[in-house]
Design a protein around this motif. Structure first.
Motif, PDB file in Angstrom:
ATOM      1  N   TYR A  89     -27.232  13.833  50.610  1.00 32.56           N
ATOM      2  CA  TYR A  89     -27.503  12.494  51.131  1.00 32.56           C
ATOM      3  C   TYR A  89     -27.130  12.441  52.601  1.00 32.56           C
ATOM      4  CZ  TYR A  89     -27.751   7.399  51.253  1.00 32.56           C
ATOM      5  OH  TYR A  89     -28.092   6.109  51.561  1.00 32.56           O
ATOM      6  N   GLU A  90     -27.807  11.588  53.362  1.00 33.14           N
ATOM      7  CA  GLU A  90     -27.666  11.586  54.819  1.00 33.14           C
ATOM      8  C   GLU A  90     -26.287  11.150  55.287  1.00 33.14           C
ATOM      9  OE1 GLU A  90     -30.003   7.276  55.014  1.00 33.14           O
ATOM     10  OE2 GLU A  90     -30.811   9.021  56.035  1.00 33.14           O
ATOM     11  N   ASN A  91     -25.627  10.270  54.566  1.00 26.45           N
ATOM     12  CA  ASN A  91     -24.280   9.818  54.916  1.00 26.45           C
ATOM     13  C   ASN A  91     -23.306  10.190  53.797  1.00 26.45           C
ATOM     14  OD1 ASN A  91     -24.895   8.566  57.428  1.00 26.45           O
ATOM     15  ND2 ASN A  91     -25.740   6.805  56.332  1.00 26.45           N
ATOM     16  N   GLN A  92     -22.019   9.995  54.055  1.00 24.49           N
ATOM     17  CA  GLN A  92     -21.016  10.309  53.038  1.00 24.49           C
ATOM     18  C   GLN A  92     -20.927   9.166  52.039  1.00 24.49           C
ATOM     19  OE1 GLN A  92     -17.445  12.581  53.931  1.00 24.49           O
ATOM     20  NE2 GLN A  92     -16.186  10.956  53.046  1.00 24.49           N
ATOM     21  N   ASN A  93     -21.633   9.318  50.922  1.00 24.14           N
ATOM     22  CA  ASN A  93     -21.609   8.296  49.877  1.00 24.14           C
ATOM     23  C   ASN A  93     -20.735   8.706  48.696  1.00 24.14           C
ATOM     24  OD1 ASN A  93     -23.220  10.315  48.881  1.00 24.14           O
ATOM     25  ND2 ASN A  93     -24.901   8.969  48.223  1.00 24.14           N
ATOM     26  N   VAL A  94     -20.080   9.865  48.811  1.00 26.01           N
ATOM     27  CA  VAL A  94     -19.161  10.328  47.769  1.00 26.01           C
ATOM     28  C   VAL A  94     -18.057  11.122  48.442  1.00 26.01           C
ATOM     29  CG1 VAL A  94     -20.511  12.432  47.328  1.00 26.01           C
ATOM     30  CG2 VAL A  94     -18.986  11.541  45.545  1.00 26.01           C
ATOM     31  N   ALA A  95     -16.830  11.004  47.921  1.00 28.35           N
ATOM     32  CA  ALA A  95     -15.686  11.739  48.450  1.00 28.35           C
ATOM     33  C   ALA A  95     -14.964  12.433  47.302  1.00 28.35           C
ATOM     34  CB  ALA A  95     -14.738  10.799  49.186  1.00 28.35           C
ATOM     35  N   SER A  96     -14.701  13.709  47.487  1.00 23.51           N
ATOM     36  CA  SER A  96     -13.905  14.486  46.530  1.00 23.51           C
ATOM     37  C   SER A  96     -12.639  14.919  47.261  1.00 23.51           C
ATOM     38  CB  SER A  96     -14.711  15.700  46.046  1.00 23.51           C
ATOM     39  OG  SER A  96     -13.913  16.539  45.234  1.00 23.51           O
ATOM     40  N   PHE A  97     -11.456  14.581  46.713  1.00 23.98           N
ATOM     41  CA  PHE A  97     -10.234  14.797  47.481  1.00 23.98           C
ATOM     42  C   PHE A  97      -9.031  14.995  46.570  1.00 23.98           C
ATOM     43  CE2 PHE A  97     -10.944  10.303  46.773  1.00 23.98           C
ATOM     44  CZ  PHE A  97      -9.719   9.835  46.349  1.00 23.98           C
ATOM     45  N   MET A  98      -8.045  15.716  47.096  1.00 19.65           N
ATOM     46  CA  MET A  98      -6.751  15.848  46.448  1.00 19.65           C
ATOM     47  C   MET A  98      -5.849  14.731  46.940  1.00 19.65           C
ATOM     48  SD  MET A  98      -6.667  18.357  44.283  1.00 19.65           S
ATOM     49  CE  MET A  98      -4.895  18.560  44.088  1.00 19.65           C
ATOM     50  N   ALA A  99      -5.133  14.113  46.024  1.00 23.72           N
ATOM     51  CA  ALA A  99      -4.217  13.022  46.364  1.00 23.72           C
ATOM     52  C   ALA A  99      -2.779  13.505  46.294  1.00 23.72           C
ATOM     53  CB  ALA A  99      -4.443  11.846  45.424  1.00 23.72           C
ATOM     54  N   THR A 100      -1.856  12.630  46.685  1.00 23.96           N
ATOM     55  CA  THR A 100      -0.441  13.009  46.727  1.00 23.96           C
ATOM     56  C   THR A 100       0.146  13.245  45.340  1.00 23.96           C
ATOM     57  OG1 THR A 100       0.178  10.673  46.777  1.00 23.96           O
ATOM     58  CG2 THR A 100      -0.064  11.791  48.898  1.00 23.96           C
ATOM     59  N   ASP A 101      -0.564  12.814  44.294  1.00 20.60           N
ATOM     60  CA  ASP A 101      -0.090  13.068  42.926  1.00 20.60           C
ATOM     61  C   ASP A 101      -0.648  14.378  42.377  1.00 20.60           C
ATOM     62  OD1 ASP A 101      -2.710  12.331  42.673  1.00 20.60           O
ATOM     63  OD2 ASP A 101      -2.379  10.805  41.139  1.00 20.60           O
ATOM     64  N   ASP A 102      -1.186  15.242  43.267  1.00 19.11           N
ATOM     65  CA  ASP A 102      -1.733  16.551  42.894  1.00 19.11           C
ATOM     66  C   ASP A 102      -2.911  16.444  41.933  1.00 19.11           C
ATOM     67  OD1 ASP A 102       0.097  17.978  44.490  1.00 19.11           O
ATOM     68  OD2 ASP A 102       1.610  17.905  42.899  1.00 19.11           O
ATOM     69  N   THR A 103      -3.649  15.362  42.049  1.00 18.13           N
ATOM     70  CA  THR A 103      -4.840  15.151  41.233  1.00 18.13           C
ATOM     71  C   THR A 103      -6.056  15.097  42.146  1.00 18.13           C
ATOM     72  OG1 THR A 103      -3.593  13.902  39.577  1.00 18.13           O
ATOM     73  CG2 THR A 103      -5.985  13.589  39.606  1.00 18.13           C
ATOM     74  N   ARG A 104      -7.154  15.705  41.692  1.00 16.07           N
ATOM     75  CA  ARG A 104      -8.413  15.604  42.438  1.00 16.07           C
ATOM     76  C   ARG A 104      -9.196  14.403  41.924  1.00 16.07           C
ATOM     77  NH1 ARG A 104     -11.435  17.997  46.033  1.00 16.07           N
ATOM     78  NH2 ARG A 104      -9.960  19.731  46.221  1.00 16.07           N
ATOM     79  N   TYR A 105      -9.632  13.567  42.845  1.00 13.97           N
ATOM     80  CA  TYR A 105     -10.402  12.370  42.521  1.00 13.97           C
ATOM     81  C   TYR A 105     -11.817  12.475  43.094  1.00 13.97           C
ATOM     82  CZ  TYR A 105      -5.949  10.116  41.302  1.00 13.97           C
ATOM     83  OH  TYR A 105      -4.739   9.796  40.730  1.00 13.97           O
ATOM     84  N   ILE A 106     -12.733  11.771  42.451  1.00 13.64           N
ATOM     85  CA  ILE A 106     -14.102  11.619  42.937  1.00 13.64           C
ATOM     86  C   ILE A 106     -14.352  10.121  43.113  1.00 13.64           C
ATOM     87  CG2 ILE A 106     -16.547  12.133  42.585  1.00 13.64           C
ATOM     88  CD1 ILE A 106     -14.870  14.636  42.638  1.00 13.64           C
ATOM     89  N   LEU A 107     -14.736   9.727  44.316  1.00 15.82           N
ATOM     90  CA  LEU A 107     -15.002   8.324  44.635  1.00 15.82           C
ATOM     91  C   LEU A 107     -16.441   8.215  45.129  1.00 15.82           C
ATOM     92  CD1 LEU A 107     -13.755   5.430  45.103  1.00 15.82           C
ATOM     93  CD2 LEU A 107     -13.329   6.179  47.455  1.00 15.82           C
TER      94      LEU A 107
END
Length: 281
Positions: free
Chosen positions: A152-170
């Motif tokens: 997609y042309e812009n960032q419409n999804v984010a995959s990231f590690m958080a401070t609780d050592d969990t990977r999230y998808i937003l």
């Protein structure tokens, strides 16, 4: 009136009546008339048809409609049960992505629907496959097909590690057609439990600070943080857009105890959060 004149009139009335009755049968309703075909997957005597509004898969949130055709009778099944598993093949491993269950579309006889959130893809759209398992009259079927997922042309999804050592998808779901107004913002939030399982994250808060980097990084009034909706398991808030152009939707993810797991405040010294989505209109 003489009999020889009456009989032709009666016959004409009968023929006209029969012809009218024959033409009263309604034409079949195209239940996907407002959608575009993404792909057809042939599996023996059946063909699975995948549709959405664009006719293609993209990174981010994809609402998908499905029909299952009987190739022998050229009709569509109305009583099938579906499940699916998207897989991204990496050089040394494979993983799935957030997805919904597949349910019958409301008010439709032959259409089933669900969503898939592709968090990444290769530059040429390759790397993904989709396995569909379905049941018709107690008989189980399965088929796997490679699919293209475009960036997609812009960032419409984010995959990231958080401070609780969990990977999230937003993932950004709405607004699909933003306007200069207070728009309803809707996102999905999921966590990676393992490579194949991405459950919904409930009862967190997502702080919102939209900015226009090309216009002095100004914000807008009347935005609200996004909160969890128990009905559809998504997050909602108000997004105020005061002019057209490129907006960076700066975010902070907070758990049930308001502990910040990812993202920072936007200040004069810090122009953007490390957690954000993008929107342009």
């Amino acid at each position: 009136m003489k009999l020889k004149y009456i009989l032709p009139l009666v016959l004409f009335a009968l023929i006209t009546s029969c012809s009218t009755d024959d033409n009263d049968d309604p034409a079949p309703i195209n239940e996907v008339a407002d959608l575009l075909l993404i792909k057809e997957i042939v599996n023996g005597d059946q063909t699975i048809e995948l549709y959405n509004e664009k006719g293609m898969f993209e990174t981010g949130y994809n609402a998908i409609s499905i029909r299952l055709k009987n190739n022998t009778t050229d009709t569509y099944f109305e009583n099938a049960m579906f499940s699916w598993m998207p897989i991204m093949q990496m050089p040394t491993m494979q993983h799935s992505c957030p997805k919904s269950s597949i349910t019958k579309a409301a008010g439709k006889d032959t259409v089933y629907e669900g969503f898939i959130i592709y968090q990444m893809t290769n530059t040429d759209g390759s790397g993904w496959s989709l396995t569909l398992e379905y049941t018709i009259d107690g008989v189980d079927y399965s088929v796997t097909e490679t699919i293209d997922v475009m960036q997609y042309e812009n960032q419409n999804v984010a995959s990231f590690m958080a401070t609780d050592d969990t990977r999230y998808i937003l993932a950004l779901i709405a607004p699909k057609d933003p306007s200069i107004a207070i728009n309803t913002m809707k996102v999905g939030l999921f966590k990676m439990e393992n490579m194949m399982t991405f459950p919904v994250v409930e009862n967190y808060t997502i702080a919102l600070d939209p900015r226009m980097p090309g216009m002095g990084n100004h914000s807008s009034p009347n935005n609200t943080d996004l909160t969890f909706n128990n009905v559809d398991k998504l997050y909602y808030g108000n997004l105020s857009l005061t002019m057209t152009g490129y907006w960076k939707l700066n975010l902070k993810l907070m758990d049930e105890n308001d502990t910040v797991l990812k993202g920072e405040d936007v200040t004069e010294e810090n122009e953007a959060s490390s957690l954000y989505l993008e929107l342009e209109f």
